[in-house]
Design an enzyme around this catalytic site. Sequence first.
Site, PDB file in Angstrom:
ATOM      1  N   ASN A 207      76.529  25.717  57.888  1.00  0.00           N
ATOM      2  CA  ASN A 207      75.978  26.961  58.462  1.00  0.00           C
ATOM      3  C   ASN A 207      77.172  27.631  59.131  1.00  0.00           C
ATOM      4  O   ASN A 207      77.558  27.196  60.235  1.00  0.00           O
ATOM      5  CB  ASN A 207      74.931  26.670  59.556  1.00  0.00           C
ATOM      6  CG  ASN A 207      73.600  26.137  59.041  1.00  0.00           C
ATOM      7  OD1 ASN A 207      72.573  26.449  59.618  1.00  0.00           O
ATOM      8  ND2 ASN A 207      73.582  25.322  58.024  1.00  0.00           N
TER       9      ASN A 207
ATOM     10  N   ASN B 226      73.812  15.584  64.543  1.00  0.00           N
ATOM     11  CA  ASN B 226      73.693  16.535  63.437  1.00  0.00           C
ATOM     12  C   ASN B 226      73.875  15.683  62.188  1.00  0.00           C
ATOM     13  O   ASN B 226      74.990  15.235  61.906  1.00  0.00           O
ATOM     14  CB  ASN B 226      74.792  17.599  63.576  1.00  0.00           C
ATOM     15  CG  ASN B 226      74.637  18.715  62.549  1.00  0.00           C
ATOM     16  OD1 ASN B 226      73.995  18.524  61.512  1.00  0.00           O
ATOM     17  ND2 ASN B 226      75.244  19.864  62.815  1.00  0.00           N
TER      18      ASN B 226
ATOM     19  N   CYS C  27      79.555  20.499  57.311  1.00  0.00           N
ATOM     20  CA  CYS C  27      80.077  21.748  57.818  1.00  0.00           C
ATOM     21  C   CYS C  27      81.513  21.704  58.327  1.00  0.00           C
ATOM     22  O   CYS C  27      82.440  21.635  57.537  1.00  0.00           O
ATOM     23  CB  CYS C  27      79.136  22.307  58.883  1.00  0.00           C
ATOM     24  SG  CYS C  27      79.400  24.071  59.066  1.00  0.00           S
TER      25      CYS C  27
HETATM   26  N1  ING Z   1      79.983  26.037  61.626  1.00  0.00           N
HETATM   27  C1  ING Z   1      81.283  26.570  61.475  1.00  0.00           C
HETATM   28  C2  ING Z   1      82.106  25.808  60.450  1.00  0.00           C
HETATM   29  O1  ING Z   1      82.853  24.907  60.764  1.00  0.00           O
HETATM   30  C3  ING Z   1      83.406  27.168  62.565  1.00  0.00           C
HETATM   31  C4  ING Z   1      81.996  26.686  62.781  1.00  0.00           C
HETATM   32  C5  ING Z   1      83.676  28.215  61.677  1.00  0.00           C
HETATM   33  C6  ING Z   1      84.414  26.534  63.208  1.00  0.00           C
HETATM   34  C7  ING Z   1      84.988  28.619  61.472  1.00  0.00           C
HETATM   35  C8  ING Z   1      85.747  26.927  63.020  1.00  0.00           C
HETATM   36  C9  ING Z   1      86.026  27.977  62.153  1.00  0.00           C
HETATM   37  O2  ING Z   1      81.986  26.196  59.292  1.00  0.00           O
HETATM   38  C10 ING Z   1      79.578  24.760  61.832  1.00  0.00           C
HETATM   39  N2  ING Z   1      78.244  24.560  61.909  1.00  0.00           N
HETATM   40  O3  ING Z   1      80.357  23.830  61.963  1.00  0.00           O
END
Ligand code: ING
Length: 310
Positions: A193, A106, A168
């Site tokens: 995302n 990624n 992210c």
């Molecule tokens: N998405 C989310 C992020 O880290 C996540 C997954 C959300 C993990 C909230 C933990 C808590 O913003 C990605 N693509 O990492």
Amino acid sequence: MREIKVAAAQLGPIQKAESRAAVVARMIALMQQAKAEGCPLIVYPELALTTFFPRWYHEDRAEADSWFEAEMPSPATQPLFDAARAMGMAMSFGYAEKTPDGHHFNTSILVDAAGNIVGKYRKIHLPGHVEYDSERSHQHLEKRYFEPGDLGFPVWRTLGGIFGMCICNDRRWPETYREMGLQGVEMIVLGFNTPSVNSQKGAEGLAQRLFHHKLSVQAGAYQNATWVIAVAKAGDEDGHHLMGGTLIVNPDGEIVAESQTEGDELVIHACDLDDTVFGKETIFDFARHRRIEHYGRITAQVGVVLPPED
Ligand code: ING
């Protein structure tokens, strides 16, 4: 005064059926707006070319390769590079990278105004899981489709300053910012995302997600005296909602601009890279104040804790 007027280019939803060509056309439209506003740099989200495909389970991982770019510029992104070069626009965007030797990352890149890829980052903190998990309200299969990044957290001297990237989930980990802070980073650009609901904890909804997002990005900026540009892909993708919350945060940790919609939207702010100097020379002068030799079991690296002494 080293001012750079940054365009944070939030993308609205990208449906599974939407072509890369259609997405690139949207990205170029935002770039034209950014050019008209006098911005020399545009920042797009994580996995900017496709829907957030890690929500979809592919039994055969090779099937997921259709979401990846085998080269960069790829045929689909060549028009984006051509437009950027024509406009003298530097850019950063995220995409799924498949390397010639078959590795999957990624990834995000930093491209200068002449169209040269000056920096590449591969996401290190991969959230989610590898196998299909029926307990979850939706899948989050980043660990199935990507390997952890193998490039560390580099910074690059370009565009008149010191720039870094992350992606992210990386933004939730203090080490991410500190690794770049220790290298003098002045602006970190990142895409995200983020599903607006937690697949494992139904009670955690949009408000708490936005809170944790802002908390993490503002802290990272403040504690390392750096600008942070955080750009969302947002909106409803095939029934799955991604939150907005595109932010421009200054080296004091203050949000100076944020998105108002969940669609394609430019968030613009003139960022003076010299605003990082006071923090780096006073409260967060690591050389003067950060006494790592007194931290006990934490070594000189960021946050590495030695195993308990037996
Ligand atoms: N998405 C989310 C992020 O880290 C996540 C997954 C959300 C993990 C909230 C933990 C808590 O913003 C990605 N693509 O990492």
